[in-house]
Design a protein around this motif. Structure first.
Motif, PDB file in Angstrom:
ATOM      1  N   ALA A  70       0.859  -1.187   0.000  1.00  0.00           N
ATOM      2  CA  ALA A  70       0.000   0.000   0.000  1.00  0.00           C
ATOM      3  C   ALA A  70       0.894   1.234   0.000  1.00  0.00           C
ATOM      4  O   ALA A  70       2.041   1.173   0.450  1.00  0.00           O
ATOM      5  CB  ALA A  70      -0.893  -0.012   1.240  1.00  0.00           C
ATOM      6  N   PRO A  71       0.401   2.366  -0.479  1.00  0.00           N
ATOM      7  CA  PRO A  71       1.196   3.596  -0.437  1.00  0.00           C
ATOM      8  C   PRO A  71       1.607   3.903   0.996  1.00  0.00           C
ATOM      9  O   PRO A  71       0.831   3.734   1.929  1.00  0.00           O
ATOM     10  CB  PRO A  71       0.238   4.665  -0.973  1.00  0.00           C
ATOM     11  N   LEU A  72       2.827   4.340   1.161  1.00  0.00           N
ATOM     12  CA  LEU A  72       3.389   4.604   2.484  1.00  0.00           C
ATOM     13  C   LEU A  72       3.480   6.101   2.742  1.00  0.00           C
ATOM     14  O   LEU A  72       4.093   6.825   1.966  1.00  0.00           O
ATOM     15  CB  LEU A  72       4.779   3.972   2.576  1.00  0.00           C
ATOM     16  N   VAL A  73       2.847   6.532   3.816  1.00  0.00           N
ATOM     17  CA  VAL A  73       2.977   7.936   4.212  1.00  0.00           C
ATOM     18  C   VAL A  73       3.692   8.062   5.549  1.00  0.00           C
ATOM     19  O   VAL A  73       3.982   9.142   6.004  1.00  0.00           O
ATOM     20  CB  VAL A  73       1.608   8.660   4.275  1.00  0.00           C
ATOM     21  N   GLY A  74       3.976   6.960   6.180  1.00  0.00           N
ATOM     22  CA  GLY A  74       4.684   6.927   7.451  1.00  0.00           C
ATOM     23  C   GLY A  74       4.659   5.507   7.990  1.00  0.00           C
ATOM     24  O   GLY A  74       3.985   4.628   7.458  1.00  0.00           O
ATOM     25  N   SER A 126       2.466   1.532   7.036  1.00  0.00           N
ATOM     26  CA  SER A 126       3.199   0.456   6.385  1.00  0.00           C
ATOM     27  C   SER A 126       2.339  -0.805   6.321  1.00  0.00           C
ATOM     28  O   SER A 126       1.924  -1.352   7.337  1.00  0.00           O
ATOM     29  CB  SER A 126       4.488   0.170   7.164  1.00  0.00           C
ATOM     30  N   ARG A 127       2.043  -1.252   5.085  1.00  0.00           N
ATOM     31  CA  ARG A 127       1.186  -2.422   4.890  1.00  0.00           C
ATOM     32  C   ARG A 127       1.538  -3.076   3.564  1.00  0.00           C
ATOM     33  O   ARG A 127       1.564  -2.414   2.526  1.00  0.00           O
ATOM     34  CB  ARG A 127      -0.281  -1.997   4.888  1.00  0.00           C
ATOM     35  N   GLY A 128       1.808  -4.366   3.593  1.00  0.00           N
ATOM     36  CA  GLY A 128       2.138  -5.065   2.365  1.00  0.00           C
ATOM     37  C   GLY A 128       2.279  -6.554   2.594  1.00  0.00           C
ATOM     38  O   GLY A 128       2.146  -7.039   3.718  1.00  0.00           O
ATOM     39  N   ALA A 129       2.566  -7.263   1.515  1.00  0.00           N
ATOM     40  CA  ALA A 129       2.719  -8.711   1.597  1.00  0.00           C
ATOM     41  C   ALA A 129       3.770  -9.181   0.604  1.00  0.00           C
ATOM     42  O   ALA A 129       3.892  -8.638  -0.492  1.00  0.00           O
ATOM     43  CB  ALA A 129       1.392  -9.412   1.312  1.00  0.00           C
ATOM     44  N   GLN A 130       4.502 -10.184   1.032  1.00  0.00           N
ATOM     45  CA  GLN A 130       5.389 -10.928   0.150  1.00  0.00           C
ATOM     46  C   GLN A 130       4.725 -12.289  -0.025  1.00  0.00           C
ATOM     47  O   GLN A 130       4.454 -12.979   0.966  1.00  0.00           O
ATOM     48  CB  GLN A 130       6.760 -11.118   0.780  1.00  0.00           C
ATOM     49  N   ILE A 131       4.442 -12.635  -1.262  1.00  0.00           N
ATOM     50  CA  ILE A 131       3.782 -13.899  -1.558  1.00  0.00           C
ATOM     51  C   ILE A 131       4.791 -14.800  -2.264  1.00  0.00           C
ATOM     52  O   ILE A 131       5.427 -14.387  -3.233  1.00  0.00           O
ATOM     53  CB  ILE A 131       2.536 -13.672  -2.444  1.00  0.00           C
TER      54      ILE A 131
END
Length: 169
Positions: A86-90, A94-99
Motif C-alpha cells: 500500500a502507499p506509504l505515508v509513514g 506500512s502495509r504489504g505482503a510478500q507472496i
C-alpha cells in the motif's frame, strides 16, 4: 514533543493474529490493489517486474506476452515471489505482503485456464486500446497459488499484535 502514534514506540509486540483475521487482512490488501512486483530468477539472474494482477482467494494471476523475460525466467525456475504494498505515508501506514509460490503458465487449452480466466479484467484494456470487446485475448495466464505469505502491517501494533505475520497454505 507531541507524538502522533505513541504505540509505535518501543519494542514490537510478538502476538500472532488468529488465522481468520490474518486471512481477512491479506484478502483486503489483495482486493484493494492491482499492482505488484514479480521477482523471478533465470539464466540471466534476478528480474523484478511490475505487473498488474488479479486474484481468486490466495491465488494471484497476471497476463503476460509469450516470450517475455519474465516467462523465460518462470520456464527456467517457476519459484517466484510477489511484492504487494500500500502507499506509504509513514511507519503507521506500512502495509504489504510478500507472496511466495510456484508459478504455472496456462494457455487457453489448459484445463485450469477456464477456472482462472474469468477473474481477469481484460475488458478495460480493450476499451483503452479501442479493441473489440467481442474478441477477448487468448494469451498466456500466469497463476501463482500462494504457498507462503509474509504480511506486514504496523497498525497491528496498536492492538498488541506483531507487525509481521506469517501465513502458510
Amino acid at each position: 514533543m507531541p507524538v502522533t502514534n505513541p504505540w509505535l514506540a518501543g519494542p514490537s509486540p510478538t502476538e500472532r493474529l488468529p488465522r481468520d483475521r490474518l486471512e481477512e487482512r491479506i484478502l483486503n490488501l489483495l482486493s484493494t490493489h492491482n499492482m505488484c512486483v514479480l521477482a523471478t530468477t533465470g539464466p540471466g539472474g534476478a528480474l523484478a517486474t511490475p505487473v498488474r494482477y488479479f486474484h481468486l482467494g490466495f491465488t494471484v494471476m497476471f497476463t503476460a506476452a509469450a516470450g517475455t523475460p519474465k516467462l523465460r525466467n518462470i520456464a527456467a525456475d517457476p519459484r517466484v515471489s510477489l511484492g504487494i504494498f500500500a502507499p506509504l505515508v509513514g511507519q503507521a501506514s506500512s502495509r504489504g505482503a510478500q507472496i511466495f509460490g510456484t508459478a504455472r503458465v496456462l494457455t487457453p487449452g489448459d484445463a485450469d485456464y477456464a477456472e482462472h480466466w474469468p477473474a481477469v479484467r481484460w475488458q478495460s484494456d480493450h476499451v483503452e486500446r479501442s479493441r473489440d470487446l467481442d474478441d477477448p485475448p487468448h494469451g498466456p495466464l500466469v497463476v501463482v497459488p500462494a504457498e507462503r505469505i509474509v504480511y506486514t502491517e504496523h497498525w497491528l501494533r496498536r492492538d498488541g499484535y506483531a507487525p509481521r505475520q506469517f501465513w502458510k497454505r
